[in-house]
Design an enzyme around this catalytic site. Structure first.
Site, PDB file in Angstrom:
ATOM      1  CG  HIS A   1      -6.273 -47.014  -8.436  1.00  0.00           C
ATOM      2  ND1 HIS A   1      -7.493 -47.114  -9.067  1.00  0.00           N
ATOM      3  CD2 HIS A   1      -5.347 -47.473  -9.317  1.00  0.00           C
ATOM      4  CE1 HIS A   1      -7.309 -47.630 -10.278  1.00  0.00           C
ATOM      5  NE2 HIS A   1      -6.015 -47.869 -10.453  1.00  0.00           N
TER       6      HIS A   1
ATOM      7  N   GLY B   1      -6.169 -10.161   8.382  1.00  0.00           N
ATOM      8  CA  GLY B   1      -5.649 -10.463   9.711  1.00  0.00           C
ATOM      9  C   GLY B   1      -4.886  -9.289  10.282  1.00  0.00           C
TER      10      GLY B   1
ATOM     11  CG  MET C   1      -5.238  -2.535  13.747  1.00  0.00           C
ATOM     12  SD  MET C   1      -4.362  -1.151  14.475  1.00  0.00           S
ATOM     13  CE  MET C   1      -4.585   0.082  13.233  1.00  0.00           C
TER      14      MET C   1
ATOM     15  CE  LYS D   1      -3.817  -0.435   2.506  1.00  0.00           C
ATOM     16  NZ  LYS D   1      -4.402  -0.673   3.832  1.00  0.00           N
TER      17      LYS D   1
ATOM     18  CE1 TYR E   1       8.090 -37.233 -25.952  1.00  0.00           C
ATOM     19  CE2 TYR E   1      10.062 -37.155 -27.328  1.00  0.00           C
ATOM     20  CZ  TYR E   1       9.113 -37.884 -26.611  1.00  0.00           C
ATOM     21  OH  TYR E   1       9.207 -39.241 -26.543  1.00  0.00           O
TER      22      TYR E   1
ATOM     23  NE  ARG F   1      -6.204  -4.159  -3.350  1.00  0.00           N
ATOM     24  CZ  ARG F   1      -6.719  -4.364  -2.164  1.00  0.00           C
ATOM     25  NH1 ARG F   1      -5.962  -4.703  -1.157  1.00  0.00           N
ATOM     26  NH2 ARG F   1      -8.012  -4.241  -1.943  1.00  0.00           N
TER      27      ARG F   1
ATOM     28  CB  CYS G   1       5.715 -41.235 -22.182  1.00  0.00           C
ATOM     29  SG  CYS G   1       6.503 -42.770 -21.666  1.00  0.00           S
TER      30      CYS G   1
ATOM     31  NE  ARG H   1      -5.263   3.492   3.857  1.00  0.00           N
ATOM     32  CZ  ARG H   1      -5.297   3.792   2.558  1.00  0.00           C
ATOM     33  NH1 ARG H   1      -4.680   4.868   2.092  1.00  0.00           N
ATOM     34  NH2 ARG H   1      -5.920   2.994   1.731  1.00  0.00           N
TER      35      ARG H   1
ATOM     36  CB  SER I   1      10.108 -42.401 -24.262  1.00  0.00           C
ATOM     37  OG  SER I   1       8.988 -41.896 -23.575  1.00  0.00           O
TER      38      SER I   1
END
Ligand code: ADP
Ligand code: MG
Ligand code: MG
Length: 922
Positions: free
Chosen positions: A470, A112, A114, A33, A890, A347, A870, A103, A802
């Protein structure tokens, strides 16, 4: 005297920057802020004069036994003088009083902390002075009584009920319905009553000294850093405890001075759709939180021009300026005092996944940000959210209200599903395939032989198990929405119904499951089904991601290694999966598992005949029957992937998986014997004997993969013939085919040396027979640690690797996955023995070390070696990052994860831009 700077005046942002070194540092020092208030001041946006006490001041105070560190108070008093000068008012001077707000403001916005105290600086004397100046006695005493109550509750910790009670009693005595019915005299009386409340609760008077008010308020903000709420939030949001909060002391401006004043909040773009249009609300003649508190009906920001034309014009200008300056959608607070606009906060605005994508793409198209930045503004998770069908929040709220909600559990796999309940895999599959029903499979838990039912279901609900059960793992892998561990659900398999607190849901009834929130409802909730095609902004964003990944040189790597980013391929067993993969932007098939094709009802009997064959001839006969099936499956794949590589894995699982279970057979045989049935008994007995002969005590590590191919080469020979016949047929039709044959479970190069040349011969034969040629590769899956360690030798034969990281993880850890997930993995993670489930996020230190070594050594022999992954990890953003850094070509993942992986791959390419690939042993 200390020369440590604890306090920054509104015009000292440069000094803060010099000290903190970066904008991030300034945010850390002044809080989000405070930093943005200072920045707005610097760029000429009207902000009421203020000063900020740093987070370092907060930390020093907390470390110093809750005492201001040396010099801090003096600096605050000096800064206050600077504020007075700029505001042209004097703090505590009844003739021209300055009022301020106090502030809190940490680096990250944090519930949380003030609450803000407004109107500080009012006391009996300044109140009188303000009445003379404003000629508005009611306004002044209203502000004063608010200060005493706010100060009392927020700073002094007095219960707000005490102030409420006084207010209610006074209203009753004065026969006032609303607060606004109270007169100036009534409010004066209330001020006196509130002072008494303070005195009674604390034993001292409400501080009349304005400086004392600031000092106490500042201490209260510091103290709130260690409030339970703040600590809990930090723990949940992973915010370090040592950041501290700043305190901003800001000149008050009044939106409640009459109908030429007001206050409001706005986003510079729509935070839920992303539309590039101001979105917000305001109230005339109101202050501070009135807009968000919901006590009065607010007006849409679009109408502000009607009542406050000048201020509105100025506001539009400033909103545009802020967005340009921050190059991000802003969330702002403002107040208009007698027609003059003041900005009180800005913000980066929070937004939905949909808005995040649209805003990023729009801003890049507007030239406000680059495509690279647009890519970095969206998270993989947001992309994931956008591709799963959803229930709108309104829909679920309504369902909760009308009592449709019946259970909640772990949100195991996101997405929404609506379907009819079936309680076992066979019925689920039957209902879905034969009767075309939308099915939700409900089970206590699932096992590997339930997978066919899971795959034909729209959604899954289990009453047992956690996030790595599973059901959860399979559902995520296949993009099926899933809720697990809904323990209030009692399933009765005999009555074929489930019961939840007396409410019964029978098989066939409709339910709706939200895998993203873990909720389940009876009945059919409306679904909003997104498709990638329709999401043009997402399509655009992902095409930019692909561009980034396709840039040569974006990855620095040894000569011959890939220097573009990762490509994203997909795991697809059927042509329809391949089509989806392609539509989702896959650049190849990284894994096609052929054995799924063997399980289809029309084929399984032939497969069993093939397995049980006593001679090579009868085996070949059965295989010849299977060949056309396989060929037609592969043709579909090649067609769908025209121009792209398709990796097909030869048969992998042990043969007993294709046969009935020993127990079931034994039971049948015994029953027949007892009943004296002879018809078919002999065949059953023989089958049982066969199944017994195939029994292995640990089939996972038994006769499967390449070992099976060596023992029974006819199967893979048929498969390779099917692959190449399919490819040839398609090539003759003009499709550009790139088959890559993958041999699973290699542990020693000699295994490949035995089998691969025979298969290559077949490939060549087929091409000769068909009179067509095309490029192809033979390679192997790296899923046994020994293969990874001896990659140098393996790549003498294999043309590609792979990583099958599911098995590689099992073998490296020595865990059997099902047993681990069922028995101890959850405990391991809870106790911190393992940081994460290695089956979900790649274990980089162990499994990853083997992979890095395999890439490096494999390319030492064969520099053009193509390397991919893979396993399930291929779609996980952290694992994708790792695959990029070790130089893979890849990643291959489920078609549903492809868009997520495309974004993740581009993000990691940007993150490591110009950084050398890490091939060294760690
Ligand atoms: P939060 O972090 O909860 O948004 P703020 O400090 O922004 O808290 O303030 C709460 C409300 O008080 C906001 O509506 C804000 O605009 C208003 N406010 C804060 N300081 C002033 C001030 N100096 N003058 C007028 N309104 C203020
Ligand atoms: Mg605010
Ligand atoms: Mg495997």
């Amino acid at each position: 005297m200390t020369d440590r700077k604890w306090v920054y005046l509104f015009d000292e942002v440069k000094a803060a920057e010099d000290y903190a070194g970066s904008w991030d540092g300034v945010r850390g020092l002044l809080g989000g802020k405070g930093a943005n208030l200072a920045e707005m001041t610097r760029i000429g946006v009207p902000v009421p004069p203020f000063f900020t006490v740093t987070t370092e001041g907060c930390n020093a105070y907390l470390a110093n036994d809750n005492k201001f560190p040396e010099g801090m108070w003096e600096q605050m008093v000096t800064a206050l003088k600077g504020v007075e000068k700029a505001a042209n008012k004097e703090f505590g001077n009844p003739k021209n009083p300055l009022l301020v707000s106090c502030r809190s403001g940490a680096k990250m916005s944090m519930p949380g902390m003030m609450d803000t105290v407004l109107n500080i600086g009012l006391n009996d004397e300044t109140a009188k002075g303000m009445v003379e100046l404003t000629e508005n006695e009611r306004f002044v005493y209203d502000a004063y009584r608010r200060l005493i109550a706010m100060f009392g509750t927020v700073v002094l910790g007095i219960s707000d009920e005490k102030f409420e009670k006084e207010l209610e009693e006074l209203k009753e005595a004065k026969k006032a319905k609303a607060d606004t019915d109270l007169t100036a005299d009534d409010l004066k009386e209330l001020v006196e009553n509130f002072k008494k409340v303070t005195k009674e609760a604390k034993g001292f008077d409400f501080p009349q000294d304005p400086l004392e008010q600031i000092r106490l308020a500042t201490e209260a903000v510091f103290g709130s850093w260690n409030s339970k709420r703040a600590i809990d939030y930090r723990k949940a949001a992973d915010i370090p405890d040592d950041l501290g909060t700043a305190v901003n002391v800001v000149t008050m401006v009044f939106g409640n001075m009459g109908w030429n004043s007001g206050t409001g909040v706005a986003f510079t773009r729509n935070p839920s759709t992303g539309e590039a249009k101001l979105f917000g609300e305001y109230l005339l003649n109101a202050q501070g939180e009135d807009v968000v508190a919901g006590i009065r009906n607010t007006e849409k920001i679009e109408t502000m021009g009607e009542s406050l034309p000048e201020a509105n014009k100025h506001f539009l200008e400033i909103a545009g300026k802020l967005e340009k300056h921050y190059r991000e959608m802003q969330d702002v607070e403002f107040t208009i005092e007698n027609g003059k606009l003041w900005m009180l906060q800005t913000r980066n605005g929070k937004r939905t996944a949909r808005a995040a994508v649209k805003i990023a793409v729009d801003m890049a198209n507007e030239g406000l940000i680059s495509k690279e930045e647009a890519i970095q503004r969206v998270t993989p998770k947001q992309v994931d959210t956008l591709l799963h069908p959803q229930f709108l929040e309104e829909t679920k709220e309504k369902a909760h209200k009308d009592g449709s909600f019946f259970a909640s559990g772990v949100n195991a796999s996101p997405g929404a599903a609506v379907g009819q309940v079936y309680f076992d895999a066979d019925t689920a599959e039957k209902m879905a395939t034969d009767e075309g029903k939308d099915v939700i499979m409900v089970r206590p838990f699932t096992k590997p032989d339930d997978v066919h039912g899971m795959l034909s279901s729209k959604g899954i609900l289990t009453s047992e198990g956690g996030a790595t059960s599973h059901a959860a793992v399979v559902a995520r892998q296949f993009g099926v929405p899933c809720v697990v561990g809904a323990s209030m659900v009692k399933i009765d398999m005999v009555k074929r119904q489930m019961e939840i607190d007396g409410r019964v849901i029978k098989e066939g009834e409709w339910i709706s499951v939200d895998g993203g929130s873990g909720e389940a409802f009876v009945g059919k909730l409306d679904l909003t089904a997104p498709s990638l095609d329709e999401q043009t902004d997402l399509m655009t964003l992902l095409s930019w991601a692909d561009e980034i990944c396709a840039t040569d040189g974006i990855r620095k790597a040894p000569k011959g290694w890939p220097t573009r980013g990762l490509q994203v391929w997909a795991n697809a067993d059927y042509p329809k999966d391949a089509q989806r993969a392609r539509a989702y932007g896959a650049k190849g098939i990284g894994l096609c598992r052929t054995e799924h094709m063997f399980f289809e009802p029309a084929r399984l009997p032939i497969v069993q005949r093939m397995i049980l064959a006593k001679t090579s001839e009868t085996r070949t006969e059965a295989l010849n029957e299977l060949l056309p099936y396989q060929r037609s499956d592969f043709e579909g794949l090649f067609e769908a992937m025209d121009g792209q590589p398709v990796i097909i894995r030869l048969i992998d699982p042990p043969l007993h998986e294709f046969l009935p279970s020993e127990e079931a057979l034994l039971e049948e045989v015994i029953t027949m014997r007892v009943k004296g049935e002879t018809k078919g008994l002999e065949e059953k007995e023989e089958l049982l004997a066969n199944v017994r002969s195939l029994h292995e005590s640990n089939p996972m590590m038994g006769l499967r993969g390449v070992r099976l191919s060596i023992a029974m080469p006819e199967i893979v020979e048929m498969q390779v013939r099917a692959i190449f016949e399919a490819a040839a047929n398609m090539a003759l039709k003009g499709v550009s085919v790139h088959p890559e044959v993958m041999i699973p479970l290699t542990g020693h190069v000699n295994e490949l040396k035995v089998i691969q040349p025979r298969l290559i011969e077949i490939a060549k034969d087929v091409m000769k027979e068909k009179g067509v040629e095309f490029s192809y590769k033979f390679g192997t899956m790296i899923e046994i640690p020994r293969a990874a360690v001896t990659a140098k030798e393996i790549s003498e034969v294999a043309e590609f690797f792979s990583f099958g990281t599911n098995d590689l993880t099992q073998m490296t850890f020595g865990y059997s996955r099902d047993d681990a997930e069922r028995n101890f993995l959850v405990t391991y993670i809870e106790q911190g023995i393992l940081p994460k489930n290695p089956f979900q996020t790649l274990d980089q230190d162990g499994v990853g070390a083997l992979m890095r070594r395999a890439v490096r050594n494999g390319r030492e022999t064969r520099v053009e070696l193509e390397v991919g992954i893979c396993g399930e990890h291929g779609g996980d953003p952290d694992s994708i990052e790792f695959c990029h850094t070790i130089g893979q070509n890849y990643v291959s993942c489920s078609p549903f994860r492809v868009p997520v992986a495309r974004l993740a791959a581009a993000q990691v390419a940007l993150k490591y831009k110009d950084q050398e690939v890490n091939i060294k042993e760690q």
